[in-house]
Design a protein around this motif. Structure first.
Motif, PDB file in Angstrom:
ATOM      1  N   GLU A   9      -3.035   4.775  -5.552  1.00 30.96           N
ATOM      2  CA  GLU A   9      -3.156   3.413  -6.058  1.00 30.96           C
ATOM      3  C   GLU A   9      -1.945   3.039  -6.894  1.00 30.96           C
ATOM      4  O   GLU A   9      -1.307   3.898  -7.501  1.00 30.96           O
ATOM      5  CB  GLU A   9      -4.408   3.270  -6.929  1.00 30.96           C
TER       6      GLU A   9
ATOM      7  N   SER B 128       0.544   5.703   0.825  1.00 29.07           N
ATOM      8  CA  SER B 128      -0.274   6.789   1.360  1.00 29.07           C
ATOM      9  C   SER B 128       0.516   8.082   1.392  1.00 29.07           C
ATOM     10  O   SER B 128       1.738   8.083   1.281  1.00 29.07           O
ATOM     11  CB  SER B 128      -0.761   6.436   2.774  1.00 29.07           C
TER      12      SER B 128
ATOM     13  N   ASP C  10      -3.193  -4.932  -6.711  1.00 23.69           N
ATOM     14  CA  ASP C  10      -3.353  -5.089  -5.262  1.00 23.69           C
ATOM     15  C   ASP C  10      -2.022  -4.978  -4.533  1.00 23.69           C
ATOM     16  O   ASP C  10      -1.958  -4.480  -3.415  1.00 23.69           O
ATOM     17  CB  ASP C  10      -3.990  -6.436  -4.939  1.00 23.69           C
TER      18      ASP C  10
ATOM     19  N   SER D  30       0.834  -1.201   0.000  1.00 18.42           N
ATOM     20  CA  SER D  30       0.000   0.000   0.000  1.00 18.42           C
ATOM     21  C   SER D  30       0.868   1.250   0.000  1.00 18.42           C
ATOM     22  O   SER D  30       2.056   1.190   0.309  1.00 18.42           O
ATOM     23  CB  SER D  30      -0.949   0.024   1.200  1.00 18.42           C
TER      24      SER D  30
END
Length: 144
Positions: free
Chosen positions: A70, A62, A87, A60
């Protein structure tokens, strides 16, 4: 006096050894992001370097520059270019994975403010094994 000289030599030797050691964790290099306007979308590019003896996964991303970030892959099928969200990205041992235009890249969606050329943006990456890595991205229109 000899005692202090010995301690200084020992400290200097340790410092030299530390500075000569190779990076033993995943890191990012060549990080840049395209300028963008508040509320819109922009893309970021970089290289993930894994000098370790084990694979890892980028799971992930951020940052405060946008409401959502993404991982995307650009593909070409029947002369039509499209992007697909990923993913995660596998980072093999002792390898580099390049995020570049028309390939793997990150998309910053719904920018929280204007991203102006010449500035910088911090983005945090979550790896399965390496944990959190924060990287400063230069804001520019190309990798040059």
């Amino acid at each position: 006096m000899k005692k202090y000289t010995s301690i200084l030599i020992l400290l200097f030797s340790l410092l030299m050894l530390a500075s000569c050691s190779q990076n033993k964790t995943i890191f990012l290099e060549s990080a840049w992001i395209r300028p963008g306007i508040k509320g819109n979308t922009t893309a970021g590019y970089f290289v993930v370097v894994n000098p370790t003896n084990q694979s890892d996964k980028l799971v992930s991303i951020s940052g405060i520059a946008s409401k959502r970030i993404e991982i995307h892959m650009t593909t070409m099928e029947n002369d039509v270019m499209s992007m697909h969200e990923q993913d995660f990205i596998e980072i093999p041992e002792k390898s580099k994975v390049e995020f570049k235009p028309q390939g793997l890249h990150i998309m910053l969606l719904d920018l929280t403010d204007d991203i102006i050329e010449g500035g910088q943006v911090e983005i945090t990456f979550q790896f399965e094994k390496a944990g959190l890595i924060t990287q400063t991205f230069d804001i520019k229109t190309s990798d040059k």
